[in-house]
Write an enzyme that holds these catalytic residues in place. Structure first.
Site, PDB file in Angstrom:
ATOM      1  N   ASN A 295       0.873  -1.181   0.000  1.00  0.00           N
ATOM      2  CA  ASN A 295       0.000   0.000   0.000  1.00  0.00           C
ATOM      3  C   ASN A 295       0.906   1.226   0.000  1.00  0.00           C
ATOM      4  OD1 ASN A 295      -1.826   2.030   0.446  1.00  0.00           O
ATOM      5  ND2 ASN A 295      -2.255   1.483   2.582  1.00  0.00           N
TER       6      ASN A 295
ATOM      7  N   GLU B 203      -5.500  -4.812  10.902  1.00  0.00           N
ATOM      8  CA  GLU B 203      -4.493  -3.768  11.056  1.00  0.00           C
ATOM      9  C   GLU B 203      -4.788  -2.955  12.315  1.00  0.00           C
ATOM     10  OE1 GLU B 203      -2.523  -2.662   7.145  1.00  0.00           O
ATOM     11  OE2 GLU B 203      -4.383  -1.543   7.167  1.00  0.00           O
TER      12      GLU B 203
ATOM     13  N   SER C  16       3.218  -1.807  10.623  1.00  0.00           N
ATOM     14  CA  SER C  16       4.654  -1.765  10.891  1.00  0.00           C
ATOM     15  C   SER C  16       5.386  -3.062  10.520  1.00  0.00           C
ATOM     16  CB  SER C  16       4.910  -1.393  12.354  1.00  0.00           C
ATOM     17  OG  SER C  16       4.459  -0.065  12.591  1.00  0.00           O
TER      18      SER C  16
ATOM     19  N   GLU D 219      -6.921   4.820   7.914  1.00  0.00           N
ATOM     20  CA  GLU D 219      -6.678   6.245   7.640  1.00  0.00           C
ATOM     21  C   GLU D 219      -7.915   6.883   7.024  1.00  0.00           C
ATOM     22  OE1 GLU D 219      -3.032   5.763   5.459  1.00  0.00           O
ATOM     23  OE2 GLU D 219      -1.975   5.303   7.315  1.00  0.00           O
TER      24      GLU D 219
HETATM   25  C1  PEP Z   1      -0.997   0.375   6.192  1.00  0.00           C
HETATM   26  O1  PEP Z   1      -1.131   1.587   6.032  1.00  0.00           O
HETATM   27  O2  PEP Z   1      -1.832  -0.428   5.721  1.00  0.00           O
HETATM   28  C2  PEP Z   1       0.150  -0.086   6.944  1.00  0.00           C
HETATM   29  C3  PEP Z   1       0.173  -1.314   7.345  1.00  0.00           C
HETATM   30  O3  PEP Z   1       1.106   0.855   7.171  1.00  0.00           O
HETATM   31  P1  PEP Z   1       2.551   0.593   7.837  1.00  0.00           P
HETATM   32  O4  PEP Z   1       3.094  -0.685   7.228  1.00  0.00           O
HETATM   33  O5  PEP Z   1       3.352   1.774   7.455  1.00  0.00           O
HETATM   34  O6  PEP Z   1       2.345   0.446   9.293  1.00  0.00           O
END
Ligand code: PEP
Length: 236
Positions: A8, A156, A198, A92
Protein backbone atom coordinates in the site's frame (compact mmCIF):
# COMPACT_ATOMS: atom_id res chain seq x y z
CA UNK A 1 -0.96 -22.04 1.04
CA UNK A 2 -0.85 -18.74 -0.90
CA UNK A 3 0.81 -15.89 0.99
CA UNK A 4 -0.32 -12.41 0.00
CA UNK A 5 2.17 -9.54 0.07
CA UNK A 6 0.23 -6.34 -0.50
CA UNK A 7 2.07 -3.04 -0.98
CA UNK A 8 0.00 0.00 0.00
CA UNK A 9 2.00 2.94 -1.29
CA UNK A 10 -0.51 5.40 0.20
CA UNK A 11 0.06 8.98 -1.08
CA UNK A 12 3.74 8.31 -1.81
CA UNK A 13 5.81 7.65 -4.93
CA UNK A 14 6.05 9.98 -7.92
CA UNK A 15 5.74 8.66 -11.46
CA UNK A 16 9.47 8.22 -12.18
CA UNK A 17 10.15 6.56 -8.80
CA UNK A 18 7.22 4.24 -9.34
CA UNK A 19 8.35 3.26 -12.84
CA UNK A 20 11.88 2.57 -11.57
CA UNK A 21 10.43 0.39 -8.76
CA UNK A 22 8.29 -1.62 -11.16
CA UNK A 23 11.16 -2.05 -13.62
CA UNK A 24 13.28 -3.48 -10.78
CA UNK A 25 10.38 -5.74 -9.79
CA UNK A 26 10.38 -7.21 -13.29
CA UNK A 27 13.92 -8.46 -12.69
CA UNK A 28 13.13 -10.68 -9.71
CA UNK A 29 11.52 -14.09 -9.69
CA UNK A 30 8.55 -14.47 -7.38
CA UNK A 31 7.57 -17.99 -6.30
CA UNK A 32 4.11 -19.15 -7.40
CA UNK A 33 2.84 -19.48 -3.84
CA UNK A 34 3.25 -15.73 -3.31
CA UNK A 35 0.54 -13.34 -4.49
CA UNK A 36 2.14 -9.92 -4.78
CA UNK A 37 -0.17 -6.92 -5.14
CA UNK A 38 0.90 -3.32 -5.73
CA UNK A 39 -1.53 -0.54 -4.77
CA UNK A 40 -0.28 2.83 -6.06
CA UNK A 41 -2.08 6.20 -6.19
CA UNK A 42 -4.91 6.39 -8.75
CA UNK A 43 -3.02 8.35 -11.46
CA UNK A 44 -0.30 5.68 -11.54
CA UNK A 45 -2.70 2.82 -12.25
CA UNK A 46 -2.50 3.41 -16.00
CA UNK A 47 1.18 4.33 -16.03
CA UNK A 48 2.69 1.20 -14.50
CA UNK A 49 3.28 -1.97 -16.49
CA UNK A 50 3.58 -4.63 -13.85
CA UNK A 51 5.36 -7.93 -14.37
CA UNK A 52 2.86 -10.83 -14.72
CA UNK A 53 3.76 -12.07 -11.24
CA UNK A 54 2.39 -8.93 -9.55
CA UNK A 55 -1.26 -7.87 -9.55
CA UNK A 56 -2.49 -4.30 -9.60
CA UNK A 57 -4.63 -2.97 -6.76
CA UNK A 58 -6.23 0.35 -5.80
CA UNK A 59 -6.27 1.97 -2.37
CA UNK A 60 -9.93 2.95 -2.39
CA UNK A 61 -13.01 3.29 -4.58
CA UNK A 62 -16.36 5.04 -4.48
CA UNK A 63 -19.32 3.46 -2.74
CA UNK A 64 -21.41 4.62 -5.73
CA UNK A 65 -21.48 3.11 -9.21
CA UNK A 66 -21.20 6.36 -11.19
CA UNK A 67 -22.58 9.89 -11.23
CA UNK A 68 -22.01 13.37 -9.78
CA UNK A 69 -19.36 12.49 -7.15
CA UNK A 70 -16.52 14.88 -7.91
CA UNK A 71 -13.10 13.46 -7.13
CA UNK A 72 -14.34 9.92 -6.55
CA UNK A 73 -13.24 6.91 -8.62
CA UNK A 74 -15.64 4.13 -9.55
CA UNK A 75 -14.98 0.42 -9.18
CA UNK A 76 -15.86 -0.07 -12.84
CA UNK A 77 -13.05 2.29 -13.91
CA UNK A 78 -10.60 0.55 -11.58
CA UNK A 79 -11.52 -2.76 -13.18
CA UNK A 80 -11.01 -1.22 -16.65
CA UNK A 81 -7.57 0.04 -15.55
CA UNK A 82 -6.55 -3.53 -14.77
CA UNK A 83 -7.04 -3.69 -11.00
CA UNK A 84 -7.70 -7.10 -9.50
CA UNK A 85 -7.83 -5.92 -5.87
CA UNK A 86 -9.09 -2.83 -4.04
CA UNK A 87 -8.33 -1.90 -0.43
CA UNK A 88 -11.48 -0.79 1.39
CA UNK A 89 -11.91 0.51 4.93
CA UNK A 90 -8.30 1.44 5.60
CA UNK A 91 -8.13 3.03 9.06
CA UNK A 92 -6.68 6.25 7.64
CA UNK A 93 -9.89 6.66 5.63
CA UNK A 94 -12.10 5.59 8.53
CA UNK A 95 -10.49 7.98 11.02
CA UNK A 96 -9.28 10.92 8.90
CA UNK A 97 -12.06 10.96 6.29
CA UNK A 98 -15.01 9.72 8.32
CA UNK A 99 -15.69 6.51 6.40
CA UNK A 100 -18.27 4.42 8.20
CA UNK A 101 -18.49 0.62 8.18
CA UNK A 102 -21.66 0.90 6.08
CA UNK A 103 -19.76 2.89 3.43
CA UNK A 104 -16.97 0.32 3.57
CA UNK A 105 -19.45 -2.49 3.00
CA UNK A 106 -20.93 -0.62 0.01
CA UNK A 107 -17.45 -0.12 -1.41
CA UNK A 108 -16.64 -3.82 -0.98
CA UNK A 109 -19.87 -4.70 -2.83
CA UNK A 110 -18.96 -2.31 -5.68
CA UNK A 111 -15.57 -4.03 -5.94
CA UNK A 112 -17.19 -7.47 -6.03
CA UNK A 113 -19.83 -6.38 -8.55
CA UNK A 114 -16.97 -5.50 -10.90
CA UNK A 115 -15.13 -8.80 -10.60
CA UNK A 116 -12.34 -7.66 -8.27
CA UNK A 117 -11.44 -8.74 -4.74
CA UNK A 118 -11.86 -6.33 -1.81
CA UNK A 119 -9.11 -6.24 0.80
CA UNK A 120 -11.24 -5.25 3.78
CA UNK A 121 -9.33 -3.57 6.61
CA UNK A 122 -10.38 -3.60 10.23
CA UNK A 123 -8.45 -2.72 13.38
CA UNK A 124 -8.81 -1.44 16.91
CA UNK A 125 -7.53 1.92 18.23
CA UNK A 126 -5.07 2.03 21.13
CA UNK A 127 -7.60 2.75 23.88
CA UNK A 128 -9.62 -0.32 22.93
CA UNK A 129 -6.46 -2.46 22.87
CA UNK A 130 -5.41 -1.10 26.28
CA UNK A 131 -8.85 -1.91 27.71
CA UNK A 132 -8.61 -5.50 26.42
CA UNK A 133 -11.70 -5.03 24.24
CA UNK A 134 -10.08 -5.80 20.88
CA UNK A 135 -12.20 -8.89 20.10
CA UNK A 136 -15.56 -7.20 20.75
CA UNK A 137 -14.54 -4.13 18.75
CA UNK A 138 -13.28 -6.12 15.77
CA UNK A 139 -16.33 -8.39 15.70
CA UNK A 140 -18.63 -5.40 15.49
CA UNK A 141 -16.52 -3.64 12.86
CA UNK A 142 -16.32 -6.81 10.79
CA UNK A 143 -20.04 -7.55 11.03
CA UNK A 144 -20.92 -4.01 9.98
CA UNK A 145 -18.48 -4.00 7.02
CA UNK A 146 -19.00 -7.59 5.89
CA UNK A 147 -19.77 -8.01 2.17
CA UNK A 148 -21.89 -10.90 0.89
CA UNK A 149 -19.22 -12.54 -1.27
CA UNK A 150 -15.57 -13.61 -1.00
CA UNK A 151 -13.02 -11.09 0.17
CA UNK A 152 -9.64 -10.83 1.88
CA UNK A 153 -9.55 -9.55 5.45
CA UNK A 154 -6.67 -7.42 6.74
CA UNK A 155 -6.29 -7.07 10.49
CA UNK A 156 -4.49 -3.77 11.06
CA UNK A 157 -4.36 -2.47 14.64
CA UNK A 158 -4.66 1.31 14.26
CA UNK A 159 -1.99 1.86 16.91
CA UNK A 160 0.46 -0.22 14.91
CA UNK A 161 0.14 1.55 11.56
CA UNK A 162 3.22 3.62 10.84
CA UNK A 163 4.37 3.58 14.48
CA UNK A 164 6.98 0.82 14.56
CA UNK A 165 4.95 -0.94 17.28
CA UNK A 166 3.43 -4.34 16.58
CA UNK A 167 1.35 -6.68 18.73
CA UNK A 168 3.22 -9.65 20.18
CA UNK A 169 3.23 -12.65 17.85
CA UNK A 170 0.91 -14.59 20.16
CA UNK A 171 -1.51 -11.63 20.13
CA UNK A 172 -1.57 -11.60 16.31
CA UNK A 173 -2.19 -15.35 16.28
CA UNK A 174 -4.99 -15.07 18.88
CA UNK A 175 -6.77 -12.22 17.05
CA UNK A 176 -6.51 -14.02 13.70
CA UNK A 177 -7.95 -17.21 15.22
CA UNK A 178 -10.78 -15.19 16.74
CA UNK A 179 -11.52 -13.50 13.40
CA UNK A 180 -11.39 -16.86 11.64
CA UNK A 181 -14.04 -18.18 14.01
CA UNK A 182 -16.26 -15.13 13.47
CA UNK A 183 -15.92 -15.58 9.70
CA UNK A 184 -16.56 -19.32 9.97
CA UNK A 185 -19.89 -18.71 11.73
CA UNK A 186 -20.89 -16.54 8.77
CA UNK A 187 -19.87 -19.07 6.10
CA UNK A 188 -16.56 -17.39 5.24
CA UNK A 189 -14.18 -19.92 6.82
CA UNK A 190 -11.87 -19.90 3.80
CA UNK A 191 -11.21 -16.11 3.96
CA UNK A 192 -7.47 -15.26 3.94
CA UNK A 193 -6.62 -13.07 6.94
CA UNK A 194 -3.63 -10.76 6.51
CA UNK A 195 -1.76 -8.82 9.17
CA UNK A 196 -0.86 -5.14 8.65
CA UNK A 197 0.93 -2.62 10.86
CA UNK A 198 4.65 -1.76 10.89
CA UNK A 199 5.70 -4.84 8.91
CA UNK A 200 9.32 -4.47 7.75
CA UNK A 201 12.06 -6.65 6.33
CA UNK A 202 13.07 -7.35 9.95
CA UNK A 203 9.81 -8.77 11.33
CA UNK A 204 8.09 -10.06 8.17
CA UNK A 205 9.34 -13.64 8.45
CA UNK A 206 8.25 -14.20 12.06
CA UNK A 207 4.80 -12.82 11.25
CA UNK A 208 4.42 -14.68 7.95
CA UNK A 209 5.22 -18.06 9.52
CA UNK A 210 2.30 -17.77 11.96
CA UNK A 211 -0.21 -20.45 10.88
CA UNK A 212 -3.19 -18.08 10.95
CA UNK A 213 -1.49 -15.39 8.87
CA UNK A 214 -2.15 -15.60 5.11
CA UNK A 215 0.00 -12.62 4.24
CA UNK A 216 0.85 -9.03 5.08
CA UNK A 217 -0.38 -5.58 4.10
CA UNK A 218 2.63 -3.28 4.06
CA UNK A 219 2.56 0.51 4.06
CA UNK A 220 5.76 2.46 4.83
CA UNK A 221 8.18 -0.37 4.11
CA UNK A 222 6.65 -1.08 0.70
CA UNK A 223 8.01 2.07 -0.94
CA UNK A 224 11.58 0.86 -0.50
CA UNK A 225 12.34 -1.69 -3.22
CA UNK A 226 15.00 -3.46 -1.12
CA UNK A 227 12.68 -3.70 1.88
CA UNK A 228 9.79 -4.94 -0.26
CA UNK A 229 12.08 -7.56 -1.79
CA UNK A 230 13.17 -8.73 1.67
CA UNK A 231 9.49 -9.05 2.69
CA UNK A 232 8.73 -11.11 -0.42
CA UNK A 233 11.73 -13.32 0.32
CA UNK A 234 10.49 -13.74 3.91
CA UNK A 235 7.32 -15.39 2.63
CA UNK A 236 9.15 -18.35 1.09
C1 PEP B 1 -1.00 0.37 6.19
O1 PEP B 1 -1.13 1.59 6.03
O2 PEP B 1 -1.83 -0.43 5.72
C2 PEP B 1 0.15 -0.09 6.94
C3 PEP B 1 0.17 -1.31 7.35
O3 PEP B 1 1.11 0.86 7.17
P1 PEP B 1 2.55 0.59 7.84
O4 PEP B 1 3.09 -0.69 7.23
O5 PEP B 1 3.35 1.77 7.45
O6 PEP B 1 2.35 0.45 9.29
Amino acid sequence: MTKYIIANWKMNMGKQEAIAFVTALGGISIPQEIMGVLCPSFPLLGALHLPPTIALGAQNCSSFGSGPYTGEVSASLLQEMGCAYVIVGHSERRTLLGETSLMVKEKACQVLDHGMTPILCIGEPLDIYDQGRTDVYLKEQLEESLPDRDFILAYEPVWSIGTGHTPRLEEIEAVHKFLHNVLKEKGFAHTPILYGGSVTGKNAREILVLPSVSGVLVGGASVSFDMFLTIIESAT
